[in-house]
Design a protein around this motif. Structure first.
Motif, PDB file in Angstrom:
ATOM      1  N   ASP A   1     -25.340  17.691   1.439  1.00 26.27           N
ATOM      2  CA  ASP A   1     -26.304  17.760   0.335  1.00 26.27           C
ATOM      3  C   ASP A   1     -25.803  18.681  -0.780  1.00 26.27           C
ATOM      4  OD1 ASP A   1     -28.000  16.041   1.686  1.00 26.27           O
ATOM      5  OD2 ASP A   1     -29.324  17.636   2.418  1.00 26.27           O
ATOM      6  N   LEU A   2     -25.220  19.826  -0.404  1.00 24.79           N
ATOM      7  CA  LEU A   2     -24.699  20.761  -1.393  1.00 24.79           C
ATOM      8  C   LEU A   2     -23.574  20.127  -2.202  1.00 24.79           C
ATOM      9  CD1 LEU A   2     -24.601  23.571  -2.677  1.00 24.79           C
ATOM     10  CD2 LEU A   2     -23.119  24.290  -0.781  1.00 24.79           C
ATOM     11  N   CYS A   3     -22.676  19.438  -1.518  1.00 24.52           N
ATOM     12  CA  CYS A   3     -21.564  18.761  -2.212  1.00 24.52           C
ATOM     13  C   CYS A   3     -22.090  17.776  -3.243  1.00 24.52           C
ATOM     14  CB  CYS A   3     -20.684  18.006  -1.217  1.00 24.52           C
ATOM     15  SG  CYS A   3     -19.552  19.037  -0.338  1.00 24.52           S
ATOM     16  N   LYS A   4     -23.019  16.966  -2.824  1.00 27.59           N
ATOM     17  CA  LYS A   4     -23.565  15.959  -3.735  1.00 27.59           C
ATOM     18  C   LYS A   4     -24.256  16.602  -4.928  1.00 27.59           C
ATOM     19  CE  LYS A   4     -24.110  12.346  -0.269  1.00 27.59           C
ATOM     20  NZ  LYS A   4     -25.070  11.543   0.520  1.00 27.59           N
ATOM     21  N   LYS A   5     -25.002  17.687  -4.693  1.00 25.36           N
ATOM     22  CA  LYS A   5     -25.684  18.380  -5.785  1.00 25.36           C
ATOM     23  C   LYS A   5     -24.694  18.964  -6.779  1.00 25.36           C
ATOM     24  CE  LYS A   5     -29.810  19.728  -3.232  1.00 25.36           C
ATOM     25  NZ  LYS A   5     -30.514  20.850  -2.598  1.00 25.36           N
ATOM     26  N   LYS A   6     -23.535  19.350  -6.298  1.00 23.50           N
ATOM     27  CA  LYS A   6     -22.520  19.965  -7.160  1.00 23.50           C
ATOM     28  C   LYS A   6     -21.608  18.939  -7.815  1.00 23.50           C
ATOM     29  CE  LYS A   6     -23.766  24.143  -6.871  1.00 23.50           C
ATOM     30  NZ  LYS A   6     -24.247  24.808  -8.080  1.00 23.50           N
ATOM     31  N   GLY A   7     -21.858  17.641  -7.576  1.00 25.24           N
ATOM     32  CA  GLY A   7     -21.110  16.602  -8.265  1.00 25.24           C
ATOM     33  C   GLY A   7     -19.930  16.023  -7.511  1.00 25.24           C
ATOM     34  N   PHE A   8     -19.749  16.419  -6.261  1.00 30.28           N
ATOM     35  CA  PHE A   8     -18.675  15.848  -5.456  1.00 30.28           C
ATOM     36  C   PHE A   8     -18.989  14.381  -5.159  1.00 30.28           C
ATOM     37  CE2 PHE A   8     -17.868  20.266  -4.821  1.00 30.28           C
ATOM     38  CZ  PHE A   8     -16.562  20.402  -4.396  1.00 30.28           C
ATOM     39  N   ILE A   9     -17.962  13.561  -5.131  1.00 29.76           N
ATOM     40  CA  ILE A   9     -18.094  12.131  -4.869  1.00 29.76           C
ATOM     41  C   ILE A   9     -17.467  11.830  -3.508  1.00 29.76           C
ATOM     42  CG2 ILE A   9     -17.475   9.802  -5.675  1.00 29.76           C
ATOM     43  CD1 ILE A   9     -19.349  11.348  -7.580  1.00 29.76           C
ATOM     44  N   GLU A  10     -18.187  11.059  -2.705  1.00 34.06           N
ATOM     45  CA  GLU A  10     -17.643  10.664  -1.399  1.00 34.06           C
ATOM     46  C   GLU A  10     -16.475   9.705  -1.609  1.00 34.06           C
ATOM     47  OE1 GLU A  10     -18.931   8.123   2.508  1.00 34.06           O
ATOM     48  OE2 GLU A  10     -20.506   9.279   1.531  1.00 34.06           O
ATOM     49  N   LYS A  11     -15.322  10.045  -1.041  1.00 27.19           N
ATOM     50  CA  LYS A  11     -14.116   9.242  -1.189  1.00 27.19           C
ATOM     51  C   LYS A  11     -13.691   8.566   0.102  1.00 27.19           C
ATOM     52  CE  LYS A  11     -13.126   9.991  -5.506  1.00 27.19           C
ATOM     53  NZ  LYS A  11     -12.906   8.935  -6.459  1.00 27.19           N
TER      54      LYS A  11
ATOM     55  N   ILE B   1     -16.330  11.976   9.837  1.00 26.58           N
ATOM     56  CA  ILE B   1     -15.751  12.954   8.927  1.00 26.58           C
ATOM     57  C   ILE B   1     -15.844  12.383   7.518  1.00 26.58           C
ATOM     58  CG2 ILE B   1     -13.659  14.175   8.218  1.00 26.58           C
ATOM     59  CD1 ILE B   1     -12.804  14.139  11.142  1.00 26.58           C
ATOM     60  N   PHE B   2     -16.351  13.194   6.604  1.00 22.54           N
ATOM     61  CA  PHE B   2     -16.495  12.808   5.210  1.00 22.54           C
ATOM     62  C   PHE B   2     -15.481  13.573   4.371  1.00 22.54           C
ATOM     63  CE2 PHE B   2     -20.635  12.093   7.036  1.00 22.54           C
ATOM     64  CZ  PHE B   2     -21.102  10.953   6.409  1.00 22.54           C
ATOM     65  N   LYS B   3     -14.933  12.894   3.380  1.00 21.56           N
ATOM     66  CA  LYS B   3     -14.085  13.545   2.392  1.00 21.56           C
ATOM     67  C   LYS B   3     -14.762  13.372   1.037  1.00 21.56           C
ATOM     68  CE  LYS B   3      -9.630  13.223   0.052  1.00 21.56           C
ATOM     69  NZ  LYS B   3      -8.385  12.434  -0.047  1.00 21.56           N
ATOM     70  N   PHE B   4     -15.032  14.494   0.383  1.00 24.95           N
ATOM     71  CA  PHE B   4     -15.614  14.504  -0.948  1.00 24.95           C
ATOM     72  C   PHE B   4     -14.599  15.092  -1.921  1.00 24.95           C
ATOM     73  CE2 PHE B   4     -19.330  14.665   1.804  1.00 24.95           C
ATOM     74  CZ  PHE B   4     -20.217  13.815   1.181  1.00 24.95           C
ATOM     75  N   GLU B   5     -14.626  14.617  -3.172  1.00 24.95           N
ATOM     76  CA  GLU B   5     -13.763  15.164  -4.215  1.00 24.95           C
ATOM     77  C   GLU B   5     -14.587  15.492  -5.446  1.00 24.95           C
ATOM     78  OE1 GLU B   5     -10.528  12.649  -5.365  1.00 24.95           O
ATOM     79  OE2 GLU B   5      -9.484  12.898  -3.446  1.00 24.95           O
ATOM     80  N   LEU B   6     -14.164  16.563  -6.105  1.00 21.86           N
ATOM     81  CA  LEU B   6     -14.766  16.947  -7.382  1.00 21.86           C
ATOM     82  C   LEU B   6     -13.651  16.925  -8.421  1.00 21.86           C
ATOM     83  CD1 LEU B   6     -17.259  18.046  -8.893  1.00 21.86           C
ATOM     84  CD2 LEU B   6     -16.403  20.341  -8.367  1.00 21.86           C
ATOM     85  N   ASP B   7     -13.817  16.138  -9.460  1.00 23.36           N
ATOM     86  CA  ASP B   7     -12.851  16.051 -10.546  1.00 23.36           C
ATOM     87  C   ASP B   7     -13.108  17.232 -11.487  1.00 23.36           C
ATOM     88  OD1 ASP B   7     -11.250  15.431 -12.725  1.00 23.36           O
ATOM     89  OD2 ASP B   7     -11.777  13.317 -12.722  1.00 23.36           O
ATOM     90  N   LEU B   8     -12.244  18.220 -11.437  1.00 18.91           N
ATOM     91  CA  LEU B   8     -12.460  19.465 -12.173  1.00 18.91           C
ATOM     92  C   LEU B   8     -12.303  19.330 -13.677  1.00 18.91           C
ATOM     93  CD1 LEU B   8     -10.707  21.879  -9.692  1.00 18.91           C
ATOM     94  CD2 LEU B   8     -13.166  21.632 -10.072  1.00 18.91           C
ATOM     95  N   LYS B   9     -11.631  18.295 -14.140  1.00 20.18           N
ATOM     96  CA  LYS B   9     -11.477  18.151 -15.598  1.00 20.18           C
ATOM     97  C   LYS B   9     -12.792  17.794 -16.268  1.00 20.18           C
ATOM     98  CE  LYS B   9     -10.140  13.371 -15.474  1.00 20.18           C
ATOM     99  NZ  LYS B   9      -9.406  12.294 -15.980  1.00 20.18           N
ATOM    100  N   ASN B  10     -13.766  17.331 -15.485  1.00 20.64           N
ATOM    101  CA  ASN B  10     -15.074  16.961 -16.033  1.00 20.64           C
ATOM    102  C   ASN B  10     -16.118  18.048 -15.846  1.00 20.64           C
ATOM    103  OD1 ASN B  10     -14.154  14.416 -16.832  1.00 20.64           O
ATOM    104  ND2 ASN B  10     -14.515  13.589 -14.794  1.00 20.64           N
ATOM    105  N   ILE B  11     -15.708  19.209 -15.364  1.00 16.20           N
ATOM    106  CA  ILE B  11     -16.643  20.321 -15.119  1.00 16.20           C
ATOM    107  C   ILE B  11     -16.541  21.322 -16.259  1.00 16.20           C
ATOM    108  CG2 ILE B  11     -17.231  22.197 -13.532  1.00 16.20           C
ATOM    109  CD1 ILE B  11     -17.684  19.421 -12.362  1.00 16.20           C
ATOM    110  N   GLN B  12     -17.671  21.718 -16.776  1.00 18.31           N
ATOM    111  CA  GLN B  12     -17.707  22.710 -17.868  1.00 18.31           C
ATOM    112  C   GLN B  12     -17.648  24.100 -17.319  1.00 18.31           C
ATOM    113  OE1 GLN B  12     -17.478  21.821 -20.986  1.00 18.31           O
ATOM    114  NE2 GLN B  12     -17.559  19.675 -20.439  1.00 18.31           N
TER     115      GLN B  12
END
Length: 77
Positions: free
Chosen positions: A46-56, A66-77
């Motif tokens: 839930d925390l990952c999803k709230k912070k914008g991580f996408i399930e990959k 096992i879940f792998k989530f990624e956050l694309d940092l170039k789109n984070i302010q």
């Protein structure tokens, strides 16, 4: 990896640790941040999803996933 001791959970520490990890990674010009967890760690998911991580990726290991989530940092302010 980020872990919060059971006696210290539900106090916002996981959120704070994740925010610090994102801040650190951005400061080092990382492009992505990867977060892996299992289906047993519902609050982490839930925390990952709230912070914008996408399930990959999701891997079924007969009894848990096992879940792998990624956050694309170039789109984070």
């Amino acid at each position: 990896r980020l872990f919060v001791s059971p006696g210290h959970r539900r106090k916002g520490l996981g959120k704070m640790l994740l925010e610090k990890a994102v801040e650190f990674a951005k400061g080092k010009n990382f492009r992505f941040l990867v977060f892996r967890t299992t289906n047993r760690m519902v609050q982490a998911i839930d925390l990952c999803k709230k912070k914008g991580f996408i399930e990959k990726e999701r891997i079924n290991l007969g009894g848990f996933e096992i879940f792998k989530f990624e956050l694309d940092l170039k789109n984070i302010q």
